[in-house]
Design an enzyme around this catalytic site. Structure first.
Site, PDB file in Angstrom:
ATOM      1  N   SER A 145       0.617  -1.156  -0.072  1.00 33.23           N
ATOM      2  CA  SER A 145       0.038   0.167  -0.043  1.00 33.23           C
ATOM      3  C   SER A 145       0.855   1.177   0.015  1.00 33.23           C
ATOM      4  O   SER A 145       2.266   1.231   0.310  1.00 33.23           O
ATOM      5  CB  SER A 145      -0.891   0.058   1.408  1.00 33.23           C
ATOM      6  OG  SER A 145      -1.526   1.215   1.333  1.00 33.23           O
ATOM      7  N   TYR A 159      -2.228  -1.730  10.569  1.00 27.43           N
ATOM      8  CA  TYR A 159      -2.331  -1.631   9.137  1.00 27.43           C
ATOM      9  C   TYR A 159      -1.017  -1.285   8.557  1.00 27.43           C
ATOM     10  O   TYR A 159      -0.483  -1.692   7.531  1.00 27.43           O
ATOM     11  CB  TYR A 159      -3.648  -1.120   8.737  1.00 27.43           C
ATOM     12  CG  TYR A 159      -3.769  -1.352   7.519  1.00 27.43           C
ATOM     13  CD1 TYR A 159      -4.023  -2.387   6.491  1.00 27.43           C
ATOM     14  CD2 TYR A 159      -3.581  -0.043   6.444  1.00 27.43           C
ATOM     15  CE1 TYR A 159      -4.082  -2.600   5.261  1.00 27.43           C
ATOM     16  CE2 TYR A 159      -3.898  -0.119   5.058  1.00 27.43           C
ATOM     17  CZ  TYR A 159      -4.095  -1.623   4.392  1.00 27.43           C
ATOM     18  OH  TYR A 159      -3.950  -1.357   3.124  1.00 27.43           O
TER      19      TYR A 159
HETATM   20  N1  LIG Z   1      -8.739  -0.174  -1.642  1.00 29.25           N
HETATM   21  C1  LIG Z   1      -7.735   0.474  -1.050  1.00 29.25           C
HETATM   22  O1  LIG Z   1      -7.656   1.776  -0.909  1.00 29.25           O
HETATM   23  C2  LIG Z   1      -6.452  -0.120  -0.950  1.00 29.25           C
HETATM   24  C3  LIG Z   1      -5.196   0.598  -1.041  1.00 29.25           C
HETATM   25  C4  LIG Z   1      -3.837   0.083  -0.744  1.00 29.25           C
HETATM   26  C5  LIG Z   1      -3.783  -1.107  -0.756  1.00 29.25           C
HETATM   27  N2  LIG Z   1      -4.852  -1.987  -0.414  1.00 29.25           N
HETATM   28  C6  LIG Z   1      -4.864  -3.452  -0.337  1.00 29.25           C
HETATM   29  O2  LIG Z   1      -5.003  -4.514  -1.648  1.00 29.25           O
HETATM   30  C7  LIG Z   1      -5.655  -5.484  -1.129  1.00 29.25           C
HETATM   31  C8  LIG Z   1      -6.854  -5.650  -1.520  1.00 29.25           C
HETATM   32  O3  LIG Z   1      -7.713  -4.935  -1.188  1.00 29.25           O
HETATM   33  P1  LIG Z   1      -9.192  -4.423  -1.832  1.00 29.25           P
HETATM   34  O4  LIG Z   1      -9.261  -2.969  -1.625  1.00 29.25           O
HETATM   35  O5  LIG Z   1      -9.647  -5.056  -2.974  1.00 29.25           O
HETATM   36  O6  LIG Z   1     -10.166  -5.310  -0.653  1.00 29.25           O
HETATM   37  P2  LIG Z   1     -11.578  -5.928  -0.888  1.00 29.25           P
HETATM   38  O7  LIG Z   1     -12.369  -5.228  -1.733  1.00 29.25           O
HETATM   39  O8  LIG Z   1     -12.160  -5.894   0.790  1.00 29.25           O
HETATM   40  O9  LIG Z   1     -11.102  -7.451  -1.187  1.00 29.25           O
HETATM   41  C9  LIG Z   1     -10.648  -8.294  -0.347  1.00 29.25           C
HETATM   42  C10 LIG Z   1     -10.142  -9.729  -1.048  1.00 29.25           C
HETATM   43  O10 LIG Z   1      -9.745 -10.459  -0.022  1.00 29.25           O
HETATM   44  C11 LIG Z   1     -10.267 -11.661   0.329  1.00 29.25           C
HETATM   45  N3  LIG Z   1     -10.011 -12.065   1.733  1.00 29.25           N
HETATM   46  C12 LIG Z   1     -10.324 -11.332   3.010  1.00 29.25           C
HETATM   47  N4  LIG Z   1      -9.803 -11.859   3.864  1.00 29.25           N
HETATM   48  C13 LIG Z   1      -9.253 -13.126   3.630  1.00 29.25           C
HETATM   49  C14 LIG Z   1      -8.601 -14.385   4.035  1.00 29.25           C
HETATM   50  N5  LIG Z   1      -8.565 -14.305   5.305  1.00 29.25           N
HETATM   51  N6  LIG Z   1      -8.433 -15.342   3.365  1.00 29.25           N
HETATM   52  C15 LIG Z   1      -8.589 -15.185   1.901  1.00 29.25           C
HETATM   53  N7  LIG Z   1      -9.143 -14.020   1.374  1.00 29.25           N
HETATM   54  C16 LIG Z   1      -9.337 -13.349   2.042  1.00 29.25           C
HETATM   55  C17 LIG Z   1     -12.013 -11.266   0.146  1.00 29.25           C
HETATM   56  O11 LIG Z   1     -12.689 -12.364   0.136  1.00 29.25           O
HETATM   57  P3  LIG Z   1     -13.448 -13.059   1.429  1.00 29.25           P
HETATM   58  O12 LIG Z   1     -13.954 -11.947   2.228  1.00 29.25           O
HETATM   59  O13 LIG Z   1     -14.697 -13.827   0.790  1.00 29.25           O
HETATM   60  O14 LIG Z   1     -12.490 -13.972   1.886  1.00 29.25           O
HETATM   61  C18 LIG Z   1     -11.521 -10.370  -0.789  1.00 29.25           C
HETATM   62  O15 LIG Z   1     -11.920 -11.357  -2.156  1.00 29.25           O
HETATM   63  C19 LIG Z   1      -5.412  -5.579   0.218  1.00 29.25           C
HETATM   64  O16 LIG Z   1      -4.444  -6.257   0.722  1.00 29.25           O
HETATM   65  C20 LIG Z   1      -5.405  -4.338   0.940  1.00 29.25           C
HETATM   66  O17 LIG Z   1      -4.814  -3.885   1.910  1.00 29.25           O
HETATM   67  C21 LIG Z   1      -6.248  -1.536  -0.638  1.00 29.25           C
END
Ligand SMILES: NC(=O)c1ccc[n+]([C@@H]2O[C@H](COP(=O)([O-])OP(=O)(O)OC[C@H]3O[C@@H](n4cnc5c(N)ncnc54)[C@H](OP(=O)(O)O)[C@@H]3O)[C@@H](O)[C@H]2O)c1
Length: 272
Positions: A145, A159
């Site tokens: 991130s 985090y």
């Molecule tokens: N969105 C942002 O602003 C942002 C910015 C910087 C970095 N990130 C990073 O990007 C990554 C993805 O985030 P996102 O924004 O796409 O989040 P999201 O929309 O909440 O998606 C999260 C995904 O991870 C899966 N997941 C959650 N807990 C899990 C577990 N214990 N085991 C296996 N799968 C799991 C969820 O499916 P299930 O719940 O069905 O398991 C879902 O497919 C993360 O690492 C986050 O820290 C996000």
């Protein structure tokens, strides 16, 4: 199936059922790669998989697993081995966030966050790396991130620290793997328009209120290009690259002040 730009075949994406993980899966599929999507909720995985298979024509497998649980990680990898599936590209994307003063945060959530963002990512990499090394090829894309570049993030300390781990882990391993044919990349997205914002309670954080939110598709495209080019870090967006640069400047006092401001709640009057 579309033709691939490289000799790398199947891509495993953790958290591939929605958000950035789904967009990454789609980007790899458009470039001809077969997929294994992993998440906990089966119905969402199946929906994502059938849409991707229809839209791109690649083979899409799904596996339910909780990456925060080492036994489930082991079961996942053994299941792939039994099915004869070779993972050429590992995308460690699944991650959760949290935003609260440490003293008010839910200890169980903090535990889960570290188990997923830090230990799950490390364990799955450790488990799949030997096979990549024996084949002399592979890519590992770790989703960090922009906050990984913060000099600490008050009110989301755990985090922010977990993502600093991902960045440091990737930079170290990238050097360790030089000359092996396996390349390691950290993706550092800024605020991105996904369910993460509501699920992790970061909607009110100034960074999310003030900085423009990117689409997951834009993040995924930059990540794909950077991963295939073997870049160690990918920070999509000019403003985010500037902030990351600021984060690594010395002395760190200025960066710390900026990130303390960005880490606070937009609706509170205190800076932290
Ligand atoms: N969105 C942002 O602003 C942002 C910015 C910087 C970095 N990130 C990073 O990007 C990554 C993805 O985030 P996102 O924004 O796409 O989040 P999201 O929309 O909440 O998606 C999260 C995904 O991870 C899966 N997941 C959650 N807990 C899990 C577990 N214990 N085991 C296996 N799968 C799991 C969820 O499916 P299930 O719940 O069905 O398991 C879902 O497919 C993360 O690492 C986050 O820290 C996000």
């Amino acid at each position: 199936m579309g033709s691939r730009a490289t000799d790398l075949g199947t891509v495993l994406v953790t958290g591939g059922s929605r958000g950035i993980g789904l967009a990454l899966a789609k980007e790899f599929a458009r470039n001809g790669h077969d997929l294994v999507l992993v998440a906990r909720e089966e119905a969402a995985l199946e929906r994502a998989a059938s849409r991707l298979a229809i839209e791109t024509g690649v083979r899409v497998e799904t596996r339910t697993a909780d990456i925060a649980d080492p036994e489930e990680v082991e079961r996942l990898v053994r299941g792939l081995e039994d099915a004869g599936i070779t993972v050429d590209v590992l995308v460690n994307n699944a991650g959760i966030g949290d935003h609260a003063p440490l003293v008010d945060s839910d200890p169980e959530r903090l535990q889960r966050l570290l188990q997923l963002n830090v230990l799950g990512l490390t364990g799955l990499t450790r488990r799949l790396l030997p096979d990549m090394l024996s084949r002399g090829r592979g890519r590992i894309l770790n989703v960090a991130s922009l906050v990984a570049y913060f000099q600490g993030g008050p009110n989301w300390t755990t985090y922010v620290a977990s993502k600093a781990y991902v960045l440091s882990f990737t930079r170290g391993l990238a050097i360790e793997l030089r000359g092996t044919g396996v390349l390691e990349t950290a993706l550092a997205p800024g605020p991105t328009d996904t369910d993460f914002v509501s699920r992790s309670g970061v909607g009110d954080v100034r960074a999310y209120r003030w900085l423009p939110k990117a689409s997951p598709e834009r993040i995924a495209h930059a990540a794909y290009v950077g991963t295939m080019a073997g870049r160690t870090t990918v920070i999509p967006g000019l403003l985010n690259r500037l902030l990351a640069f600021l984060g690594e400047l010395h002395p760190r006092g200025v960066a710390q002040a900026v990130f303390t401001l960005l880490s606070g709640s937009a609706t509170s009057t205190t800076p932290g």
